[in-house]
Design an enzyme around this catalytic site. Structure first.
Site, PDB file in Angstrom:
ATOM      1  N   HIS A 289       0.825  -1.197   0.000  1.00  0.00           N
ATOM      2  CA  HIS A 289       0.000   0.000   0.000  1.00  0.00           C
ATOM      3  C   HIS A 289       0.861   1.249   0.000  1.00  0.00           C
ATOM      4  CE1 HIS A 289       0.393  -1.730   4.085  1.00  0.00           C
ATOM      5  NE2 HIS A 289       0.670  -0.502   4.453  1.00  0.00           N
TER       6      HIS A 289
ATOM      7  N   TYR B  54      -3.442   3.508   2.158  1.00  0.00           N
ATOM      8  CA  TYR B  54      -4.482   2.998   1.269  1.00  0.00           C
ATOM      9  C   TYR B  54      -3.855   2.052   0.258  1.00  0.00           C
ATOM     10  CZ  TYR B  54      -7.448   6.773   3.035  1.00  0.00           C
ATOM     11  OH  TYR B  54      -8.168   7.614   3.838  1.00  0.00           O
ATOM     12  N   THR B  55      -4.622   1.054  -0.138  1.00  0.00           N
ATOM     13  CA  THR B  55      -4.171   0.122  -1.176  1.00  0.00           C
ATOM     14  C   THR B  55      -4.834   0.484  -2.498  1.00  0.00           C
ATOM     15  OG1 THR B  55      -3.932  -1.678   0.421  1.00  0.00           O
ATOM     16  CG2 THR B  55      -4.013  -2.282  -1.908  1.00  0.00           C
TER      17      THR B  55
ATOM     18  N   CYS C 190      -9.390  -7.920   5.753  1.00  0.00           N
ATOM     19  CA  CYS C 190      -9.303  -6.470   5.716  1.00  0.00           C
ATOM     20  C   CYS C 190     -10.696  -5.885   5.926  1.00  0.00           C
ATOM     21  CB  CYS C 190      -8.733  -5.973   4.384  1.00  0.00           C
ATOM     22  SG  CYS C 190      -8.300  -4.210   4.415  1.00  0.00           S
TER      23      CYS C 190
END
Length: 284
Positions: free
Chosen positions: A79, A95-96, A250
């Site tokens: 990420h 954030y990915t 997640c």
């Protein structure tokens, strides 16, 4: 003066030199296309070039790279950080991207705007052409093809982002035989993000990718599960524990805490406080 016949060896050498120059040029161009842009120790500004609303409080934000041939340089499963100074305080959040390095010249982030989310509101406030600061890559998970026989994935809300990236990488590679089972939980059916793409993949790759939806509030004739993700749902829709199966998690912290306990009850090893590559239960 008599004309001399062309020397075949000279002709061959000339042709070979020309071919070699074209080959060298080709590889130079390919290497230019593969130039990674990210820097792990330095924030860089990238412009917002497109914003696509996917729900009432979530959008896909597309950011441009310096050149159309640039790649972000993010290994699958890792990420990036967004940094901003908000109210005299430096805030950093991770954030990915849902895009991969197969896309050149840009990258996409799926971000849900929270009322108290400093960074999510910072990004949401940006107009096309304005910039956001990024740094990376970071993270302890890096996907490589066929690293396991199967993934059992559990995602909640925007926790779909790393799963989406990994699923995309697997299904794009005809040499990758990894099987994927995804349980995706949301509050209502309107909250299901990237559903069209997920359903399309499940239809196109029925032997490799399966998805099961869970909603807290389900409409009439709902085909998925209702309520919270339970050990029973996991046992029915995700692969059983083996040495060649990894569970990826997640989502919101309360959900992740419950999923860790559920995984143990189903034979998976206890998740570590900080997940590392190779763990059979990995939390993003």
């Amino acid at each position: 003066m008599a004309e001399t016949e062309p020397n075949p060896l000279v002709i061959f050498a000339t042709i070979a030199a020309v071919i070699a120059s074209f080959v060298a040029l080709y590889y130079v161009q390919q290497n230019k296309k593969k130039t990674p842009v990210l820097k792990p120790d330095q924030f860089q500004k990238f412009p917002l070039i497109e914003k696509t609303r996917v729900s009432h409080n979530t959008a896909v934000y597309r950011f441009g790279l310096p050149k159309s041939t640039d790649r972000l340089g993010l290994p699958i499963g890792q990420h990036i950080s967004i940094g901003a100074t908000i109210g005299d305080k430096e805030i950093v959040r991770s954030y990915t991207p849902i895009s991969t390095d197969d896309e050149l010249g840009y990258f996409d982030l799926l971000i849900k705007t929270y009322e108290n989310g400093n960074i999510s509101r910072h990004v949401e406030s940006k107009k096309v052409g304005e910039t956001v600061e990024f740094r990376g890559p970071k993270g302890f998970f890096t996907y490589v093809p066929n690293m396991v026989e199967s993934f059992g994935m559990i995602a909640g809300g925007t926790g779909i982002a790393p799963m989406y990236q990994i699923i995309s990488a697997i299904l794009r590679n005809p040499e990758d035989r990894t099987k994927i089972h995804l349980v995706y939980a949301n509050v209502t059916d309107n909250d299901i993000l990237l559903r069209a793409e997920l359903d399309k993949w499940a239809k196109e790759h029925p032997a490799q990718f399966k998805i099961h939806y869970v909603l807290n509030e389900a409409p009439e004739n709902w085909q998925g599960s209702v309520g919270f993700v339970t050990p029973e749902i996991i046992d029915e829709h995700l692969p059983k524990h083996t040495e060649n199966t990894t569970m990826l998690l997640c989502g919101p912290p309360p959900m992740i805490s419950a999923m860790k306990k559920a995984a143990v009850s189903l034979g998976y090893p206890k998740a570590k406080p900080v997940s590392k590559l190779g763990d059979q239960v990995f939390v993003f």
